[in-house]
Design an enzyme around this catalytic site. Sequence first.
Site, PDB file in Angstrom:
ATOM      1  N   THR A 164      23.406 -47.084  68.555  1.00 35.67           N
ATOM      2  CA  THR A 164      23.694 -47.481  69.937  1.00 35.67           C
ATOM      3  C   THR A 164      24.022 -46.235  70.741  1.00 35.67           C
ATOM      4  O   THR A 164      24.251 -45.164  70.189  1.00 35.67           O
ATOM      5  CB  THR A 164      24.938 -48.392  70.047  1.00 35.67           C
ATOM      6  OG1 THR A 164      26.121 -47.609  69.813  1.00 35.67           O
ATOM      7  CG2 THR A 164      24.879 -49.544  69.075  1.00 35.67           C
ATOM      8  N   ASP A 165      24.089 -46.382  72.027  1.00 41.01           N
ATOM      9  CA  ASP A 165      24.689 -45.335  72.833  1.00 41.01           C
ATOM     10  C   ASP A 165      26.191 -45.636  72.942  1.00 41.01           C
ATOM     11  O   ASP A 165      26.681 -46.649  72.440  1.00 41.01           O
ATOM     12  CB  ASP A 165      24.000 -45.232  74.207  1.00 41.01           C
ATOM     13  CG  ASP A 165      24.213 -43.856  74.834  1.00 41.01           C
ATOM     14  OD1 ASP A 165      25.168 -43.160  74.448  1.00 41.01           O
ATOM     15  OD2 ASP A 165      23.439 -43.483  75.733  1.00 41.01           O
TER      16      ASP A 165
END
Length: 756
Positions: A299-300
Amino acid sequence: MKKTGLILSLLIAAQATEVQAQLNAANEAKVAQLLNSMTLEEKVGQMAQVSIESMGAVQGKTFAFDKAKLQDVVVNYKVGSILNTPGPWLGTKEWNALLTEIHQHALKTRLKIPVIYGLDNIHGVNYVNGSTLFPQQIGQAATWNRQLVFNGAAISAYESRAAGVPWTFSPVLDLGTNPVWPRIWEGYGEDPFLISELGVQFVKGSQESLGGKEKVAVSLKHFLGYSDPKSGKDRTDAWIPEHYLREYHLPPFRAALQAGARNVMVNSALINGVPTHINKRILTDLLKEELDFTGFVVTDWQDIENVQRRDRIVKTNKEAIMLAINAGIDMAMIPYDYKGFCTDLAALVKEGKVSEARINDAVTRILRVKGELNLFDRPLTFAKDYPRYGSAEFERAAYNTAAESITLLKNGNNILPLAKGAKLLVTGPNANTMRPLNGGWSYTWQGEQTDALAERYNTFAEALRKKFGAAQVQFEQGVAYKMDGKYYEDSIVNLDAVVQAAAGVDAVVLCIGENSYTETPGNLNDLTLSENQLLLAEALIKTGKPIIIVLTEGRPRIINRIEPGAAAVVHTYLPGNFGGDALADVLAGDVNPSGKLPITYPRFTNALTNYIHKISDSGQNPQGGDFNPQYPFGFGLSYTTFQYSNLGIAQTALTEAETLTVSVTVRNTGGRAGMEVVQLYVSDLYASLAPDEKRLRGFEKILLQPGEAKTIQFKVPVKDLAFVNADNKQQLEAGEFKVQVGELTQEFEVKKDLIF
Ligand code: BGC
């Protein structure tokens, strides 16, 4: 029906075997065995990634782990990955010590699985002291030089391993289509083909012989469609139909995946109202199944949380975790709440809301890449084995990239290069500071400490003094960025002194543009260059002295008010620590500029159309229309001149299985050696989905001595000329096409339709 189904599944099976065959059998077996022996808690821990600054405290110029916290993260929660800079400016040996300490804790766990550390090496290993900082990606793209991008990636991989870090959150392959977006400079510009070509080089330079001690795994960012928010503001909703997503945004990622990229980071924003972190169609159906991606998806920053707290899709973080993991997320950059993530995810599995199979798939992918990096056998690397770290040889490569990126946009009366004895005034907010040269992701996230930490490099003013002689070059500030203000705030400094100083010189080098920023703090409401900088420029133009505008900026700020009054315009993008030297060499004529714009430079704030557009957006629109940027995509002047001739197409009627072969001769008709980027554009003249006016399909950068000519040949598989139709299929239509190289054009015909 049944038969088609059977053929299809056979085909899928064949493809799957092909992909499996590329995987290392011994590594696969080891991973499978390890996975078999893991508890649910151990598996969930592998899927978590924590930020280092939450695990200790800054002590003066260094950072010390809070032992209890480190124990909790790595041993109790079995977290599989750590990221980020701890804050202070640490050298390779201090980084080695931090990574050693982390590994000692990993060794205390039952399975002793190494923790994978990831860093944002955005333009070099920008968080480690003494590393080599290159121009930011937008500047690298302006070189249009594949080899330079490959070299830069290989050097950064080497330097990353000197610090002990085997994973980089780079490259950005987002399509630079919205010039307002504050991350334009982190990418390779606005064209899918240019981005693909350079992205592939970055992957190869970083990863070729993965497992070797000089290589790192890359992270392709940010999958997919991140760069085109409707508002231009970071991390906001984009409206992109799927066929446009596939036509324009996807190709660079596809190419980099085919080149073997082992990690993908997810788009931090939303497309059509769906946060990408819960978009199964994008993360699983497209990335993992259609594109056969066997690495892992991270994920970011805090983006599972954002599904709940920002996007209001669900009320609880636990539901957000469920949606994200089920959509195809393998590792969560939490970055602080590892307890919540691990506890909730384990509970979701026990409740049957996330399948154990999904967890096994995620962990397999993570362990696979750890294995491919050889982390099980060589969990740590040490500075002593990397003698070329920060060497003159590496610095030379960064300088070369900066020199080749500089783009000459205007050169009235051939005012450039300047005579060696010229008397100069250097002024403007970017004239005597290193911060704007490096931009964001330099020393710190926003780059605000660059002046203190990059002191040993030359600012524009310092480099010009060295080149033209201290007595010849006067510096006046003119406009200064407010050090305690927002990044975009500036103020005028003694305008009278600047105007007076201009009276006594041959030319003024006016260094303007932007201060450093990245991501959301870089959001903007007006693309026009700051009012104070425009006023400074106007005051100088009034003096009647030749004004050489030097642009240093992360996105194209509008300069139509001052551009006509400038004698010359030179774009440096964000050239890094050697930008000062490179500019001085260009202005003095020791380097002949060869950069070309990797983005359209707009003339007006309300006319931000890219070079890729429909006829309706062009001057060819019979109902009236225009496309009138300040400078077009692909544009850049030289101190010499080039003449194009003999455009030829080997075969002018082609089937879909054939290859278009185009040749052209380019001659250096001027008085000095120069490099030219020969660009091939192809236009589909009629198509059932309105065709783009033209598309870049090939480029080569060549060096020509005065009088020398070279014939370039481009080969484009006809299939590559297909467009993605409204049913999201690739479609090639029979009919006429046009090629264009320089001003030369010629037509050819595609004989048969094809949908694939
Ligand atoms: C950025 C990413 C970056 C990540 C880790 C995020 O805020 O969007 O590009 O890799 O932080 O630092």
